[in-house]
Design a protein around this motif. Structure first.
Motif, PDB file in Angstrom:
ATOM      1  N   SER A 155       2.473  30.241  45.363  1.00  0.00           N
ATOM      2  CA  SER A 155       3.129  28.935  45.475  1.00  0.00           C
ATOM      3  C   SER A 155       4.641  29.048  45.595  1.00  0.00           C
TER       4      SER A 155
ATOM      5  N   TRP B 258       6.791  27.531  51.536  1.00  0.00           N
ATOM      6  CA  TRP B 258       6.243  26.288  50.987  1.00  0.00           C
ATOM      7  C   TRP B 258       7.304  25.194  50.950  1.00  0.00           C
TER       8      TRP B 258
ATOM      9  N   ARG C 228       0.511  22.839  51.915  1.00  0.00           N
ATOM     10  CA  ARG C 228       0.405  22.497  50.499  1.00  0.00           C
ATOM     11  C   ARG C 228      -0.750  21.530  50.261  1.00  0.00           C
TER      12      ARG C 228
END
Length: 466
Positions: free
Chosen positions: A229, A234, A243
């Protein structure tokens, strides 16, 4: 003449074998088979594994029919037919793809498309352009460039090459240590997941067991999502769909009620461990539930029965907490690999040293090799830059997939791990085997029935007259 003839024959034989190997690899790629399978037919492998799994199943279920542990294949087929569809799910442990000496030609031909070359292409182009500039200057301006490069000896590069080699070796070894530590931590987590699944199957009852197993099965993909993550991609606006896709995948792993708890969390795998601990606390701390699950009869247990129940509860609770504690420690170890880099000063010095060494190489070699210096500089620079880049690639094993390669292939193991957790064997009820066991089963089932069947058959065989 005889020696020349022998060399010619040997060269032709080598060329023939190389052509055959390349043709075999080309056919494999054309048919959708990975080039490192060494030409083995996938169907033949699956048939072989399926045959031996049938024999293994015959050995495991022999106690239900006789005391002879070896059954004929006909007997095994009869047992499989009686158990119904879904009783056999061939899931062989496929070895990892390994490089062999037969793959040298394929590796050489695929050099232009390698990930490492693409990542060092800018450095390689810069070195190539500089080498061409040095050669052009040597030809066009011999009074200046030619005078500066005349008589230079590569001794300094030879002396510094040893130090540069040590730096590259240390850098690559450090990265490989991190790669191997990540693989060991993941193997440790797999062991904890399977042990928690074993605890859930053998010790928990009803919906407590089902909820516990669902969360355990969802733990590996949730952990990998957490470790990935922080990837810098991202944060980009164009990757918002990635996402959302990750959140949708999470919705397929856990119930809706748990999803509303997990989504806002900053550390989802740790929260999942807390949820598992809370389930165990509820199961082992509620007197009414303990009495219903462990006693389930009228009246009060005797002192001996109470002692046995108490010992079992204490051992199971302690074992479950130890497994959760080990998983939490492994989460911290994986986070340490992702968040901690090889010391930046070490990496920067290695990069500067390597760049200076490669950029000054044309100046040293142009007077001795002239234009032949250019291809030599390209080959040397490619070899050294790729060695350094391999260390960069494997430094973070959990995010290698974003660099264009995925050596660990963790995501490919999720279906098998989920099957290990949700499989209801050794429970032998027909309804479980037909459905594959990967569903909610609120009813209780006896996981020790296979042992009772063995004892029953063995006792009857021992009591029978000779």
């Amino acid at each position: 003449k005889t020696m020349a003839f022998r060399m010619l024959v040997g060269s032709l034989v080598l060329l023939f074998h190389s052509a055959v190997a390349f043709h075999s690899h080309f056919i494999h790629i054309k048919n959708g088979i990975l080039p490192l399978n060494e030409g083995k037919s996938t169907n033949r492998i699956n048939s072989f594994v399926f045959h031996h799994q049938k024999l293994a199943l015959g050995r495991r279920t022999a106690a239900t029919t006789s005391l002879d542990p070896w059954l004929s294949e006909k007997d095994v087929d009869t047992i499989l037919q009686e158990q119904g569809p879904g009783s056999m799910r061939p899931n062989p442990l496929v070895p990892a793809e390994r490089y062999t000496s037969k793959d040298w030609l394929l590796c050489l031909l695929t050099l232009p498309t390698t990930v490492e070359l693409k990542r060092v292409l800018s450095q390689l182009l810069a070195n190539t352009l500089f080498a061409i500039m040095v050669w052009v200057g040597y030809i066009m301006h011999p009074e200046t460039v030619g005078f500066l490069t005349m008589g230079l000896h590569p001794g300094a590069h030879l002396l510094l090459g040893g130090a540069l080699g040590l730096l590259l070796v240390f850098r690559t070894n450090t990265a490989y240590d991190r790669f191997w530590e990540g693989r060991r931590l993941w193997a440790f987590l797999i062991g904890r997941v399977r042990e928690l699944a074993r605890l859930g199957h053998g010790s928990l009852r009803g919906l407590d067991r089902e909820h516990f197993l669902q969360l355990v099965a969802a733990f590996p993909p949730i952990l990998l999502q957490h470790l990935q993550s922080g990837w810098k991609g991202w944060a980009k606006e164009e990757n918002i769909e990635l996402r959302r896709q990750a959140d949708r995948q999470l919705a397929e792993l856990v119930p809706k009620e748990d999803l509303s708890v997990l989504l806002p969390s900053n550390n989802r795998p740790f929260l999942l461990m807390k949820m598992l601990g809370n389930i165990l606390s509820r199961v082992y701390s509620d007197p009414a539930k303990v009495r219903a699950d462990r006693w389930g009869r009228e009246g009060e247990p005797s002192d001996m029965e109470s002692a046995v129940i108490t010992a079992a509860l204490t051992t199971e609770r302690w074992h479950g907490e130890q497994m959760i504690m080990g998983a939490v420690e492994a989460i911290g170890g994986c986070e340490r690999i992702v968040k901690t880099t090889v010391p930046v000063s070490y990496s920067r010095h290695t990069s500067r040293f390597l760049s200076m060494w490669c950029f000054t190489l044309p100046i040293v070699l142009v007077d001795m090799l002239h234009w032949r210096m250019i291809p030599l500089v390209i080959i040397i620079s490619w070899a050294l830059y790729v060695i350094e880049e391999v260390g960069h690639l494997i430094e973070d094993p959990f995010n290698m997939v974003f660099s264009g390669t995925d050596e660990l292939k963790l995501a490919q193991s999720f279906p098998g791990m989920r099957l290990d957790v949700m499989e209801r064997l050794p429970a032998k009820e027909r309804r479980l085997l037909e459905r594959g066991g990967n569903m909610l089963v609120p009813q209780d089932y006896d996981v020790a029935r296979f042992h009772e069947d063995y004892i029953r058959v063995a006792t009857a065989a021992a009591a029978a007259p000779a």
